[in-house]
Design a protein around this motif. Structure first.
Motif, PDB file in Angstrom:
ATOM      1  N   LEU A  61      17.756 -27.926  -6.360  1.00 24.40           N
ATOM      2  CA  LEU A  61      18.459 -26.692  -6.044  1.00 24.40           C
ATOM      3  C   LEU A  61      17.440 -25.661  -5.585  1.00 24.40           C
ATOM      4  O   LEU A  61      16.325 -25.603  -6.115  1.00 24.40           O
ATOM      5  CB  LEU A  61      19.207 -26.140  -7.264  1.00 24.40           C
ATOM      6  N   VAL A  62      17.811 -24.859  -4.596  1.00 21.25           N
ATOM      7  CA  VAL A  62      16.929 -23.790  -4.121  1.00 21.25           C
ATOM      8  C   VAL A  62      17.735 -22.493  -4.045  1.00 21.25           C
ATOM      9  O   VAL A  62      18.960 -22.518  -3.918  1.00 21.25           O
ATOM     10  CB  VAL A  62      16.302 -24.120  -2.749  1.00 21.25           C
ATOM     11  N   PRO A  63      17.057 -21.341  -4.111  1.00 22.92           N
ATOM     12  CA  PRO A  63      17.764 -20.065  -4.133  1.00 22.92           C
ATOM     13  C   PRO A  63      17.951 -19.461  -2.749  1.00 22.92           C
ATOM     14  O   PRO A  63      17.392 -19.946  -1.755  1.00 22.92           O
ATOM     15  CB  PRO A  63      16.816 -19.195  -4.961  1.00 22.92           C
ATOM     16  N   LEU A  64      18.713 -18.388  -2.710  1.00 25.73           N
ATOM     17  CA  LEU A  64      18.795 -17.559  -1.517  1.00 25.73           C
ATOM     18  C   LEU A  64      17.614 -16.598  -1.558  1.00 25.73           C
ATOM     19  O   LEU A  64      17.444 -15.853  -2.527  1.00 25.73           O
ATOM     20  CB  LEU A  64      20.111 -16.779  -1.482  1.00 25.73           C
ATOM     21  N   LEU A  65      16.777 -16.622  -0.535  1.00 22.51           N
ATOM     22  CA  LEU A  65      15.558 -15.816  -0.520  1.00 22.51           C
ATOM     23  C   LEU A  65      15.846 -14.428   0.039  1.00 22.51           C
ATOM     24  O   LEU A  65      16.455 -14.288   1.097  1.00 22.51           O
ATOM     25  CB  LEU A  65      14.490 -16.506   0.320  1.00 22.51           C
ATOM     26  N   VAL A  66      15.381 -13.418  -0.680  1.00 18.43           N
ATOM     27  CA  VAL A  66      15.517 -12.032  -0.249  1.00 18.43           C
ATOM     28  C   VAL A  66      14.115 -11.433  -0.193  1.00 18.43           C
ATOM     29  O   VAL A  66      13.409 -11.408  -1.200  1.00 18.43           O
ATOM     30  CB  VAL A  66      16.389 -11.213  -1.227  1.00 18.43           C
ATOM     31  N   HIS A  67      13.688 -10.993   0.984  1.00 16.55           N
ATOM     32  CA  HIS A  67      12.344 -10.439   1.145  1.00 16.55           C
ATOM     33  C   HIS A  67      12.278  -9.028   0.578  1.00 16.55           C
ATOM     34  O   HIS A  67      13.168  -8.204   0.809  1.00 16.55           O
ATOM     35  CB  HIS A  67      11.942 -10.441   2.618  1.00 16.55           C
ATOM     36  N   SER A  68      11.220  -8.751  -0.175  1.00 14.45           N
ATOM     37  CA  SER A  68      11.093  -7.456  -0.846  1.00 14.45           C
ATOM     38  C   SER A  68      10.923  -6.308   0.150  1.00 14.45           C
ATOM     39  O   SER A  68      11.286  -5.174  -0.142  1.00 14.45           O
ATOM     40  CB  SER A  68       9.910  -7.469  -1.822  1.00 14.45           C
ATOM     41  N   ASN A  69      10.355  -6.612   1.321  1.00 20.41           N
ATOM     42  CA  ASN A  69      10.237  -5.596   2.360  1.00 20.41           C
ATOM     43  C   ASN A  69      11.574  -5.493   3.101  1.00 20.41           C
ATOM     44  O   ASN A  69      12.002  -6.427   3.770  1.00 20.41           O
ATOM     45  CB  ASN A  69       9.116  -5.973   3.342  1.00 20.41           C
ATOM     46  N   LYS A  70      12.254  -4.351   2.948  1.00 18.70           N
ATOM     47  CA  LYS A  70      13.609  -4.207   3.477  1.00 18.70           C
ATOM     48  C   LYS A  70      13.665  -4.382   4.994  1.00 18.70           C
ATOM     49  O   LYS A  70      14.566  -5.040   5.526  1.00 18.70           O
ATOM     50  CB  LYS A  70      14.194  -2.849   3.091  1.00 18.70           C
ATOM     51  N   ASN A  71      12.723  -3.773   5.713  1.00 12.39           N
ATOM     52  CA  ASN A  71      12.719  -3.902   7.174  1.00 12.39           C
ATOM     53  C   ASN A  71      12.577  -5.357   7.599  1.00 12.39           C
ATOM     54  O   ASN A  71      13.246  -5.818   8.531  1.00 12.39           O
ATOM     55  CB  ASN A  71      11.593  -3.058   7.772  1.00 12.39           C
ATOM     56  N   TYR A  72      11.688  -6.077   6.906  1.00  9.08           N
ATOM     57  CA  TYR A  72      11.487  -7.492   7.225  1.00  9.08           C
ATOM     58  C   TYR A  72      12.746  -8.293   6.878  1.00  9.08           C
ATOM     59  O   TYR A  72      13.180  -9.155   7.645  1.00  9.08           O
ATOM     60  CB  TYR A  72      10.292  -8.032   6.451  1.00  9.08           C
ATOM     61  N   ASN A  73      13.345  -7.981   5.716  1.00 10.70           N
ATOM     62  CA  ASN A  73      14.535  -8.714   5.304  1.00 10.70           C
ATOM     63  C   ASN A  73      15.706  -8.459   6.249  1.00 10.70           C
ATOM     64  O   ASN A  73      16.483  -9.368   6.552  1.00 10.70           O
ATOM     65  CB  ASN A  73      14.928  -8.314   3.881  1.00 10.70           C
TER      66      ASN A  73
END
Length: 283
Positions: free
Chosen positions: A115-127
């Protein structure tokens, strides 16, 4: 834990922020049965040694930086030897939502090896620029990153291990390529979110810069060359090759310590090109 299965978590550290590491360890230790911490000879290793950990956390302190895969494989062996059903891999700086393990537990089945997660980048602009598009609560995917991976130890074939020829980069890509070749399924749980950081992201014009250290660039280049040698013919390998050229060009044109980074990239390329790969790591 109130569950029929036992989960072991592992974190490999190198020069971690002690405050963030302590919070992550405290949070994860309350949600799994045991935690293995492997420290790769951090500059602040003594400070880590002096920390008081929860009783279910076991720490190991390496005398040199051994990278990721050797420690991941140690965690797999420890889990198998001690009767754990699943292994959760986390980075030292990844932050997961409070319901992370709850969402994983809802979707655990024998149909998926991982199982793998949904990745959310901590840098909002990058995400905002590179956010992942989802389809439903869960979906099959070809690859993800190391952090957040939940491995089904009971279903793990003996030949499926992390490639110890690699150091830190492409460890995940290589592992998922092996999973694909063995026709196993990887399930992404979109309700299990993992917040990740990629280097020290900044922006210049339309470009995002990762601002990795020269050391990281050296190891990154080395590992990507080894990966491309192992898996030369695929659409993903072509993408990785072009992406590496693009990122390295940005680094030497726009980032600080340009001369050191040029030397690091060149050294990594040479190391990867002439590295003698272990035959047992290429099933």
């Amino acid at each position: 834990m109130g569950q029929a299965f036992r989960i072991l978590a592992t974190i490999v550290t190198f020069n971690p922020d002690i405050s963030s590491l302590t919070k992550n360890l405290d949070k994860i230790s309350r949600q799994v049965d045991a935690v293995l911490l492997f420290d790769n000879n951090s500059n602040n290793q003594e400070e880590i040694k002096n920390k008081s950990f929860a009783q279910n956390i076991k720490a190991f302190f390496n005398s040199q930086n051994q990278g990721l895969p050797i420690n991941y494989n140690r965690a797999i062996q420890y889990g198998l030897k001690n009767g754990f059903d699943y292994l959760l891999i986390l980075d030292q700086d990844s932050v997961f939502d409070d319901n992370f393990l709850t969402e994983y537990r809802k979707n655990i089945s024998d149909n998926s090896i991982c199982l793998v997660p949904l990745l959310v980048h901590s840098n909002k602009n990058y995400n905002d620029s590179y956010s992942t598009r989802t389809k439903g609560e869960t979906e099959s995917v070809l690859r993800s990153i190391n952090s957040g991976m939940l491995l089904n130890l009971k279903a793990l074939p003996v030949q499926l291990r992390f490639d110890e020829d690699l150091f830190i980069d492409c460890v995940d890509f290589d592992f998922f390529e092996k999973i694909r070749k063995l026709d196993f399924k990887v399930l992404r749980v979109n309700s299990a979110k993992l917040h990740i950081s990629l280097g020290n992201i900044s922006r210049i014009g339309p470009f995002f810069l990762y601002n990795y250290s020269p050391f990281r660039l050296e190891k990154q280049t080395r590992d990507r060359v080894i990966f491309l040698r192992k898996h030369p013919i695929s659409a993903f390998s072509l993408w990785l090759f072009l992406f590496t050229i693009f990122c390295d060009t940005k680094a030497v044109l726009f980032e600080k310590k340009r001369i050191r980074k040029i030397k690091a990239i060149a050294k990594g390329f040479k190391e990867g090109l002439f590295f003698r790969m272990s035959s047992h790591q290429n099933p």
